[in-house]
Design a protein around this motif. Structure first.
Motif, mmCIF file in Angstrom:
data_model
loop_
_atom_site.group_PDB
_atom_site.id
_atom_site.type_symbol
_atom_site.label_atom_id
_atom_site.label_comp_id
_atom_site.label_asym_id
_atom_site.label_seq_id
_atom_site.Cartn_x
_atom_site.Cartn_y
_atom_site.Cartn_z
ATOM 1 N N ARG A 40 54.573 29.153 50.587
ATOM 2 C CA ARG A 40 53.432 29.960 50.178
ATOM 3 C C ARG A 40 53.493 30.242 48.680
ATOM 4 N NH1 ARG A 40 53.768 34.866 53.259
ATOM 5 N NH2 ARG A 40 54.061 33.422 54.966
ATOM 6 N N GLY A 41 54.689 30.519 48.157
ATOM 7 C CA GLY A 41 54.838 30.733 46.716
ATOM 8 C C GLY A 41 54.529 29.484 45.915
ATOM 9 N N ALA A 42 54.944 28.333 46.419
ATOM 10 C CA ALA A 42 54.633 27.072 45.732
ATOM 11 C C ALA A 42 53.133 26.813 45.744
ATOM 12 C CB ALA A 42 55.377 25.919 46.396
ATOM 13 N N ALA A 43 52.474 27.147 46.842
ATOM 14 C CA ALA A 43 51.020 26.966 46.913
ATOM 15 C C ALA A 43 50.316 27.873 45.910
ATOM 16 C CB ALA A 43 50.529 27.247 48.333
ATOM 17 N N VAL A 44 50.811 29.090 45.759
ATOM 18 C CA VAL A 44 50.211 30.001 44.775
ATOM 19 C C VAL A 44 50.412 29.457 43.366
ATOM 20 C CG1 VAL A 44 50.421 32.295 43.759
ATOM 21 C CG2 VAL A 44 50.346 32.046 46.216
ATOM 22 N N LEU A 45 51.594 28.938 43.088
ATOM 23 C CA LEU A 45 51.847 28.373 41.759
ATOM 24 C C LEU A 45 50.973 27.151 41.493
ATOM 25 C CD1 LEU A 45 55.709 28.666 41.347
ATOM 26 C CD2 LEU A 45 53.933 29.935 40.158
ATOM 27 N N LEU A 46 50.715 26.363 42.523
ATOM 28 C CA LEU A 46 49.821 25.221 42.351
ATOM 29 C C LEU A 46 48.371 25.657 42.174
ATOM 30 C CD1 LEU A 46 51.269 22.659 44.911
ATOM 31 C CD2 LEU A 46 51.303 22.509 42.432
ATOM 32 N N ALA A 47 48.005 26.803 42.732
ATOM 33 C CA ALA A 47 46.620 27.265 42.660
ATOM 34 C C ALA A 47 46.304 27.981 41.353
ATOM 35 C CB ALA A 47 46.325 28.191 43.837
ATOM 36 N N VAL A 48 47.314 28.415 40.615
ATOM 37 C CA VAL A 48 47.071 29.196 39.396
ATOM 38 C C VAL A 48 46.218 28.434 38.371
ATOM 39 C CG1 VAL A 48 48.228 30.191 37.383
ATOM 40 C CG2 VAL A 48 49.009 30.762 39.656
ATOM 41 N N PRO A 49 46.480 27.176 38.057
ATOM 42 C CA PRO A 49 45.610 26.493 37.086
ATOM 43 C C PRO A 49 44.151 26.402 37.541
ATOM 44 C CG PRO A 49 47.606 25.221 37.448
ATOM 45 C CD PRO A 49 47.600 26.314 38.440
ATOM 46 N N PHE A 50 43.948 26.162 38.838
ATOM 47 C CA PHE A 50 42.577 26.092 39.341
ATOM 48 C C PHE A 50 41.893 27.449 39.252
ATOM 49 C CE2 PHE A 50 44.838 22.659 41.602
ATOM 50 C CZ PHE A 50 44.126 21.594 41.069
ATOM 51 N N LEU A 51 42.648 28.525 39.501
ATOM 52 C CA LEU A 51 42.077 29.864 39.363
ATOM 53 C C LEU A 51 41.719 30.154 37.910
ATOM 54 C CD1 LEU A 51 44.395 31.873 41.768
ATOM 55 C CD2 LEU A 51 42.007 31.297 42.117
ATOM 56 N N LEU A 52 42.559 29.714 36.987
ATOM 57 C CA LEU A 52 42.246 29.908 35.569
ATOM 58 C C LEU A 52 41.005 29.130 35.162
ATOM 59 C CD1 LEU A 52 45.802 29.823 33.983
ATOM 60 C CD2 LEU A 52 44.268 31.774 34.151
ATOM 61 N N ILE A 53 40.879 27.894 35.655
ATOM 62 C CA ILE A 53 39.689 27.089 35.347
ATOM 63 C C ILE A 53 38.442 27.758 35.918
ATOM 64 C CG2 ILE A 53 38.546 24.896 35.855
ATOM 65 C CD1 ILE A 53 41.349 23.592 35.665
ATOM 66 N N ALA A 54 38.527 28.244 37.155
ATOM 67 C CA ALA A 54 37.384 28.911 37.775
ATOM 68 C C ALA A 54 37.031 30.188 37.013
ATOM 69 C CB ALA A 54 37.688 29.229 39.235
ATOM 70 N N GLY A 55 38.033 30.927 36.567
ATOM 71 C CA GLY A 55 37.768 32.132 35.787
ATOM 72 C C GLY A 55 37.108 31.818 34.459
ATOM 73 N N PHE A 56 37.544 30.753 33.815
ATOM 74 C CA PHE A 56 36.948 30.368 32.533
ATOM 75 C C PHE A 56 35.506 29.919 32.716
ATOM 76 C CE2 PHE A 56 36.280 27.394 28.965
ATOM 77 C CZ PHE A 56 36.466 28.302 27.930
ATOM 78 N N ILE A 57 35.248 29.154 33.781
ATOM 79 C CA ILE A 57 33.868 28.734 34.066
ATOM 80 C C ILE A 57 32.999 29.954 34.375
ATOM 81 C CG2 ILE A 57 32.438 27.483 35.742
ATOM 82 C CD1 ILE A 57 34.679 25.386 35.851
ATOM 83 N N GLY A 58 33.532 30.890 35.127
ATOM 84 C CA GLY A 58 32.798 32.120 35.410
ATOM 85 C C GLY A 58 32.515 32.923 34.156
ATOM 86 N N LEU A 59 33.475 32.938 33.236
ATOM 87 C CA LEU A 59 33.259 33.625 31.971
ATOM 88 C C LEU A 59 32.146 32.962 31.171
ATOM 89 C CD1 LEU A 59 34.393 35.782 29.942
ATOM 90 C CD2 LEU A 59 35.717 33.910 28.977
ATOM 91 N N LEU A 60 32.132 31.633 31.169
ATOM 92 C CA LEU A 60 31.069 30.927 30.455
ATOM 93 C C LEU A 60 29.705 31.147 31.102
ATOM 94 C CD1 LEU A 60 32.794 27.532 29.614
ATOM 95 C CD2 LEU A 60 32.322 29.439 28.081
ATOM 96 N N VAL A 61 29.673 31.148 32.426
ATOM 97 C CA VAL A 61 28.397 31.275 33.127
ATOM 98 C C VAL A 61 27.855 32.699 33.045
ATOM 99 C CG1 VAL A 61 27.328 31.178 35.418
ATOM 100 C CG2 VAL A 61 28.832 29.350 34.671
ATOM 101 N N PHE A 62 28.717 33.687 33.290
ATOM 102 C CA PHE A 62 28.250 35.064 33.371
ATOM 103 C C PHE A 62 28.466 35.850 32.082
ATOM 104 C CE2 PHE A 62 29.408 34.002 37.808
ATOM 105 C CZ PHE A 62 28.136 34.049 38.331
ATOM 106 N N GLY A 63 29.095 35.244 31.084
ATOM 107 C CA GLY A 63 29.394 35.967 29.849
ATOM 108 C C GLY A 63 28.149 36.400 29.101
ATOM 109 N N ALA A 64 27.133 35.545 29.039
ATOM 110 C CA ALA A 64 25.903 35.891 28.327
ATOM 111 C C ALA A 64 25.201 37.054 29.016
ATOM 112 C CB ALA A 64 24.985 34.675 28.255
ATOM 113 N N GLY A 65 25.182 37.072 30.320
ATOM 114 C CA GLY A 65 24.566 38.173 31.047
ATOM 115 C C GLY A 65 25.292 39.481 30.830
ATOM 116 N N VAL A 66 26.612 39.428 30.805
ATOM 117 C CA VAL A 66 27.388 40.638 30.553
ATOM 118 C C VAL A 66 27.114 41.148 29.150
ATOM 119 C CG1 VAL A 66 29.740 41.509 30.268
ATOM 120 C CG2 VAL A 66 29.181 40.085 32.220
#
Length: 102
Positions: free
Chosen positions: A44-70
């Motif tokens: 489970r810890g290894a899966a979380v470590l593998l998921a961290v880059p994807f979570l960062l990418i999703a967060g960055f995309i969300g920042l780009l998409v919703f940043g102008a509205g904020v």
């Protein structure tokens, strides 16, 4: 009357023996299952470590998409934020000048 006392003592001893046997069985099962639980925790810890880059990418995309509205919704709060920052700046400036006077 004495027979009831002996029967009660035998019953208590029997329950104590059964409790001890149950505790031993539980301990053996725990020792047998513990490595698999630890292995599951490692996976489970290894899966979380593998998921961290994807979570960062999703967060960055969300920042780009919703940043102008904020930013658009934060525009009315800008004068209040500037006022608070100005007060903080004045208080820090005064505290430094009084510290040097002492």
């Amino acid at each position: 009357m004495f027979e009831l006392l002996v029967a009660g003592a035998i019953a208590v001893a029997g329950v104590a023996v059964l409790g001890l046997l149950w505790a031993v069985v539980a301990l053996v099962c725990w020792v047998l299952v513990l490595p698999f639980k630890l292995l599951g925790l490692v996976f489970r810890g290894a899966a979380v470590l593998l998921a961290v880059p994807f979570l960062l990418i999703a967060g960055f995309i969300g920042l780009l998409v919703f940043g102008a509205g904020v930013l658009a919704f934060m525009m009315p709060a800008l004068p209040l934020v500037l006022l608070i920052l100005g007060v903080v700046w004045l208080v820090r400036r005064r505290s430094r000048s009084t510290a040097h006077a002492l």
